[in-house]
Design an enzyme around this catalytic site. Structure first.
Site, PDB file in Angstrom:
ATOM      1  N   GLN A   1       5.341   2.593   2.271  1.00 31.81           N
ATOM      2  CA  GLN A   1       4.439   1.541   2.631  1.00 31.81           C
ATOM      3  C   GLN A   1       4.369   1.537   4.303  1.00 31.81           C
ATOM      4  OE1 GLN A   1       1.990  -0.185   0.821  1.00 31.81           O
ATOM      5  NE2 GLN A   1       1.420  -0.998   2.478  1.00 31.81           N
TER       6      GLN A   1
ATOM      7  N   LYS B   1       0.141  -3.650  -5.873  1.00 33.35           N
ATOM      8  CA  LYS B   1       0.256  -2.111  -6.317  1.00 33.35           C
ATOM      9  C   LYS B   1       1.043  -2.099  -7.411  1.00 33.35           C
ATOM     10  CE  LYS B   1      -0.555   0.112  -1.702  1.00 33.35           C
ATOM     11  NZ  LYS B   1      -0.312   0.470  -0.801  1.00 33.35           N
TER      12      LYS B   1
ATOM     13  N   ASP C   1      -0.097   9.073  -2.077  1.00 30.99           N
ATOM     14  CA  ASP C   1      -0.894   8.475  -0.976  1.00 30.99           C
ATOM     15  C   ASP C   1      -1.856   9.806  -0.547  1.00 30.99           C
ATOM     16  OD1 ASP C   1      -1.417   5.818  -0.364  1.00 30.99           O
ATOM     17  OD2 ASP C   1       0.250   5.707   0.951  1.00 30.99           O
TER      18      ASP C   1
END
Ligand code: NAD
Length: 294
Positions: free
Chosen positions: A104, A60, A127
């Protein structure tokens, strides 16, 4: 539109599309940066040393660098407390250089994932997992969309695969993939069924699908006999297996070799949905950057 070749098993190339999206985002960022006066920023919070998570976070951050997004990542020790992670999220919520925040997953067991996801400011929720953004999705309103399902939709769109009126069977009902994906398919007028661990005859269900999407995490769960000839097979699963030669290999939830013989289109693993997830994360960060600053 990306090109396709044979009548069965044509690959839906997520890697190529992700690269194209990154190229477009890079140009957008270059243009906006002179107006906004700073680059977009993404903060990826990682707790502990899960090796798979470390690879994802590194990918990422590398992708961010390619399109000109600044990374404000924090790698925190496993034993960090809930209050400390929450305090960090609040600090990033207030940080004007940060447009997107992502935690994460998975987190160590002592941390409450849901309450940490709730702590992220909805307009920085890169997200798309905050209840506010999931609520917008249910209502068909504008909002930040969950990256993996949105990546699947974007991939179908790129290949002109209209889902309207098609029967889409989603296997898996997680809040990360299965549920939001079902809603996105519904929004685009597909008829949607959701199968899960308690579905008694999975094959009977998947065989009805014009589109079958697997988001389970079980290698070879879906074989050729379970797929209608000519269907579209989208593999979200990522499983690391050891081959008979002793090599480590990433595979999805479909038995790729056999399903490619019957399906019209199929996503490879790796190189299908995975790169699209990262591309949509970057897209969400740039959208927040644009929306909150112009
Ligand atoms: P999860 O464990 O939260 O959910 C798995 C789902 O599969 C559950 O809803 C469960 O009901 C269902 N399931 C389990 N066994 C089943 C069975 N035998 N038959 C039918 N359904 C069954 O997982 P998740 O977070 O949704 O992730 C699913 C997979 O997708 C994993 O392999 C994960 O690594 C992968 N993933 C990939 C990406 C990507 O970018 N490609 C992103 C997120 C997750």
């Amino acid at each position: 539109m990306l090109s396709m070749s044979s009548e069965t098993g044509s690959l839906l190339n997520g890697k190529a599309l992700a690269k194209k999206i990154q190229g477009e985002l890079k140009k957008t960022v270059e243009t906006l940066q002179s107006q906004i006066g700073r680059p977009p920023g993404l903060a990826v919070i990682m707790v502990g040393d899960n090796p798979a998570s470390a690879v994802y976070v590194r990918n990422k951050e590398k992708s961010c660098a390619k399109v000109g997004i600044a990374s404000f990542g924090r790698h925190l020790p496993t034993e960090i407390s809930q209050a400390e992670v929450e305090a960090l999220i609040h600090q990033l919520n207030e940080d004007e250089r940060v447009d997107g925040i992502l935690v994460q997953l998975p987190l160590p067991a002592h941390l409450d994932t849901v309450s940490l996801l709730h702590a992220i400011a909805p307009d920085k929720d890169a997200d798309g997992l905050h209840p506010m953004n999931l609520g917008h999705l249910i209502r068909g309103e504008e909002g930040l969309r969950s990256c993996t399902p949105w990546g699947v939709m974007r991939l179908l769109e790129e290949y002109n695969l209209d889902v309207a009126g098609k029967h889409a069977v989603v296997v898996g009902r997680s809040i990360l993939v299965g549920k939001p994906l079902a809603l996105m398919l519904l929004e685009k007028n597909a008829t949607v069924s959701i199968a899960h661990s308690r579905t008694p005859d999975l094959g009977a269900m998947t065989r009805q699908g014009d589109i079958v999407i697997a988001a389970v995490g079980k290698p070879n769960l879906i074989t050729a006999e379970m797929v209608k000839p000519g269907a579209i097979a989208i593999d979200v699963g990522i499983n690391r297996i050891i081959t008979s030669e002793g090599a480590s290999k990433l595979v999805g939830d479909f038995d790729f070799e056999s399903v490619a013989q019957v399906s019209r289109y199929i996503t490879p693993v790796p190189g299908g949905v995975g790169p699209m997830t990262v591309a949509m994360l970057l897209q969400n960060t740039v959208l927040s950057y644009q929306k909150n600053n112009l």
